[in-house]
Design an enzyme around this catalytic site. Sequence first.
Site, PDB file in Angstrom:
ATOM      1  N   ARG A 225      29.306  90.243  -0.225  1.00 44.04           N
ATOM      2  CA  ARG A 225      29.579  91.004  -0.982  1.00 44.04           C
ATOM      3  C   ARG A 225      27.980  90.580  -2.039  1.00 44.04           C
ATOM      4  O   ARG A 225      27.449  89.940  -1.690  1.00 44.04           O
ATOM      5  CB  ARG A 225      29.803  91.205  -2.892  1.00 44.04           C
ATOM      6  CG  ARG A 225      31.220  91.309  -3.044  1.00 44.04           C
ATOM      7  CD  ARG A 225      31.377  92.938  -2.244  1.00 44.04           C
ATOM      8  NE  ARG A 225      32.871  93.493  -2.365  1.00 44.04           N
ATOM      9  CZ  ARG A 225      33.029  93.891  -1.541  1.00 44.04           C
ATOM     10  NH1 ARG A 225      32.532  93.673   0.302  1.00 44.04           N
ATOM     11  NH2 ARG A 225      34.702  94.265  -1.447  1.00 44.04           N
ATOM     12  N   HIS A 273      27.442  98.285   4.886  1.00 42.80           N
ATOM     13  CA  HIS A 273      28.484  97.848   4.610  1.00 42.80           C
ATOM     14  C   HIS A 273      29.611  98.214   5.735  1.00 42.80           C
ATOM     15  O   HIS A 273      30.582  98.896   5.283  1.00 42.80           O
ATOM     16  CB  HIS A 273      28.746  98.205   3.386  1.00 42.80           C
ATOM     17  CG  HIS A 273      30.342  96.728   2.382  1.00 42.80           C
ATOM     18  ND1 HIS A 273      29.706  97.247   1.527  1.00 42.80           N
ATOM     19  CD2 HIS A 273      30.915  97.146   2.653  1.00 42.80           C
ATOM     20  CE1 HIS A 273      31.166  96.361   0.835  1.00 42.80           C
ATOM     21  NE2 HIS A 273      31.584  96.370   1.909  1.00 42.80           N
TER      22      HIS A 273
HETATM   23  P1  NDP Z   1      40.730  85.263   0.778  1.00 42.21           P
HETATM   24  O1  NDP Z   1      40.161  85.871  -0.703  1.00 42.21           O
HETATM   25  O2  NDP Z   1      41.825  85.117   2.043  1.00 42.21           O
HETATM   26  O3  NDP Z   1      39.543  84.084   1.136  1.00 42.21           O
HETATM   27  C1  NDP Z   1      38.221  83.440  -0.279  1.00 42.21           C
HETATM   28  C2  NDP Z   1      37.870  82.705  -0.275  1.00 42.21           C
HETATM   29  O4  NDP Z   1      37.087  81.954  -1.193  1.00 42.21           O
HETATM   30  C3  NDP Z   1      39.349  81.648   0.234  1.00 42.21           C
HETATM   31  O5  NDP Z   1      38.686  80.604   1.282  1.00 42.21           O
HETATM   32  C4  NDP Z   1      38.810  80.984  -1.142  1.00 42.21           C
HETATM   33  O6  NDP Z   1      39.006  78.809  -1.487  1.00 42.21           O
HETATM   34  C5  NDP Z   1      37.137  80.675  -1.496  1.00 42.21           C
HETATM   35  N1  NDP Z   1      36.507  81.005  -2.631  1.00 42.21           N
HETATM   36  C6  NDP Z   1      36.734  81.832  -4.023  1.00 42.21           C
HETATM   37  N2  NDP Z   1      35.921  81.260  -4.264  1.00 42.21           N
HETATM   38  C7  NDP Z   1      35.364  79.878  -3.965  1.00 42.21           C
HETATM   39  C8  NDP Z   1      34.778  78.903  -5.097  1.00 42.21           C
HETATM   40  N3  NDP Z   1      34.633  79.643  -6.690  1.00 42.21           N
HETATM   41  N4  NDP Z   1      34.108  78.097  -4.284  1.00 42.21           N
HETATM   42  C9  NDP Z   1      34.555  77.966  -2.894  1.00 42.21           C
HETATM   43  N5  NDP Z   1      35.701  78.647  -2.453  1.00 42.21           N
HETATM   44  C10 NDP Z   1      35.567  80.138  -2.569  1.00 42.21           C
HETATM   45  O7  NDP Z   1      39.327  86.703   1.170  1.00 42.21           O
HETATM   46  P2  NDP Z   1      39.183  87.137   2.623  1.00 42.21           P
HETATM   47  O8  NDP Z   1      38.994  86.279   3.761  1.00 42.21           O
HETATM   48  O9  NDP Z   1      40.185  88.370   2.519  1.00 42.21           O
HETATM   49  O10 NDP Z   1      37.717  88.426   2.122  1.00 42.21           O
HETATM   50  C11 NDP Z   1      36.873  87.724   1.723  1.00 42.21           C
HETATM   51  C12 NDP Z   1      35.474  88.521   1.533  1.00 42.21           C
HETATM   52  O11 NDP Z   1      35.008  89.331   1.793  1.00 42.21           O
HETATM   53  C13 NDP Z   1      36.051  89.289   0.165  1.00 42.21           C
HETATM   54  O12 NDP Z   1      36.426  89.350  -0.770  1.00 42.21           O
HETATM   55  C14 NDP Z   1      35.607  90.843   0.207  1.00 42.21           C
HETATM   56  O13 NDP Z   1      34.177  90.205  -0.507  1.00 42.21           O
HETATM   57  C15 NDP Z   1      34.215  90.899   1.586  1.00 42.21           C
HETATM   58  N6  NDP Z   1      35.153  91.643   3.065  1.00 42.21           N
HETATM   59  C16 NDP Z   1      33.682  92.892   2.990  1.00 42.21           C
HETATM   60  C17 NDP Z   1      33.706  93.214   3.928  1.00 42.21           C
HETATM   61  C18 NDP Z   1      32.839  93.929   4.417  1.00 42.21           C
HETATM   62  O14 NDP Z   1      32.960  95.094   5.427  1.00 42.21           O
HETATM   63  N7  NDP Z   1      31.159  93.214   4.163  1.00 42.21           N
HETATM   64  C19 NDP Z   1      35.014  93.882   4.567  1.00 42.21           C
HETATM   65  C20 NDP Z   1      36.943  93.110   4.028  1.00 42.21           C
HETATM   66  C21 NDP Z   1      35.938  92.021   3.022  1.00 42.21           C
HETATM   67  P3  NDP Z   1      40.793  79.201  -1.782  1.00 42.21           P
HETATM   68  O15 NDP Z   1      41.209  78.954   0.225  1.00 42.21           O
HETATM   69  O16 NDP Z   1      40.980  77.024  -1.976  1.00 42.21           O
HETATM   70  O17 NDP Z   1      41.179  79.583  -2.520  1.00 42.21           O
HETATM   71  C1  OXD Z   2      36.288  94.989   1.591  1.00 42.36           C
HETATM   72  C2  OXD Z   2      35.332  95.650   1.607  1.00 42.36           C
HETATM   73  O1  OXD Z   2      36.088  94.061   0.204  1.00 42.36           O
HETATM   74  O2  OXD Z   2      35.393  96.880   2.864  1.00 42.36           O
HETATM   75  O3  OXD Z   2      37.525  95.668   2.012  1.00 42.36           O
HETATM   76  O4  OXD Z   2      34.617  95.598   1.797  1.00 42.36           O
END
Ligand code: NDP
Ligand code: OXD
Length: 310
Positions: A225, A273
């Site tokens: 993000r 994006h």
């Molecule tokens: P998940 O919820 O599967 O994974 C999130 C990861 O971040 C987990 O490993 C979690 O740790 C870690 N995390 C969360 N908070 C913290 C913190 N404070 N410190 C350290 N690690 C942290 O999410 P996804 O992998 O599915 O997606 C990740 C992000 O990608 C989405 O939230 C979105 O913002 C972005 N995204 C962007 C897209 C684009 O097109 N640009 C499309 C889709 C998603 P733990 O494993 O310990 O819980």
């Molecule tokens: C998502 C994105 O979070 O598209 O799925 O950014």
Amino acid sequence: MFSILIIYEAENLELLITELKASIPNIDVHIWPEMENPEKIEAIVTWKPPLGIMSKFPNLKVIISLGAGVEEILRDPHLPQNVPIVRIVEPCLTSRMTEYILLAVLRFHRQALEYQKLQKTRNWKPLPLPETSSCHIGILGLGILGTDAAEKLNTLGFPIRGWSRTPKNIDGIECFYGREQLKLCLSKCRIVVCLLPLTPETEGILNRETFSAMPQESYLINVARGQHLVEQDLLEALDSGQLSGACLDVFSREPLPESHPFWSHPQITITPHVATQTNSEYWTKPVVDAIRCIRAGVPLKNVVNPQQGY
Ligand code: NDP
Ligand code: OXD
């Protein structure tokens, strides 16, 4: 009859509606704002809903996010406390994200931008080939998307360091967790990829301090993000040579305003994006699965924890 409301402005919702009707008996599907009686709505399928809207449905049983990131749903102060939120987890969403990251990593690693510049001046100048086995890549966020990217990059021979909130054990990946281990994780990473959810803990995490924990001339890829990045700190890190470049898919204001300095920065690569995306074709299965679970009273998958923010 089980009533579903879709709150999402997208083309081609017809396919999703047709498939929902074909897959689940006795449902009716409405598209916001057309809906007769909010009391009938039991499921909402959405992406970036208007603030305050969720409190209008007294019989809501589930909110299904069409995005992986759910911060736009969680920011609503009137979000009903006891309604579960599930988010989309879908193989195509994951593999497309990994493709994007591989492209950005290899473009930097194999000096594609340098060769583009050399080509412009018809300059035949071989550069020393980089050593993959010593190019550490840091993946911030070892969730669904981060783990897939980490594993695929690792099979190409890159040493991978991953960072998460809680401890992890992933074959071939050096895992770090918690704020205390962030700098240690970054200390060897020539390339850092941000795949964190946007939460109060992660907002602004790509900042001056983070960049200075990375080796000189390292490279940033932000596909999570825009609000993870402190924009001014990135510009300063590029000016000082702390970072040699950045590939950005997400921005705190989208679309990125025409006047924004990132557009014309020679060391920044921008995409709008699109690192990964899915559409109607891919939404049906996760949406149908969630509605089937709610109707059958069985546990939902991919449930968001509103306290953690993801
Ligand atoms: P998940 O919820 O599967 O994974 C999130 C990861 O971040 C987990 O490993 C979690 O740790 C870690 N995390 C969360 N908070 C913290 C913190 N404070 N410190 C350290 N690690 C942290 O999410 P996804 O992998 O599915 O997606 C990740 C992000 O990608 C989405 O939230 C979105 O913002 C972005 N995204 C962007 C897209 C684009 O097109 N640009 C499309 C889709 C998603 P733990 O494993 O310990 O819980
Ligand atoms: C998502 C994105 O979070 O598209 O799925 O950014």
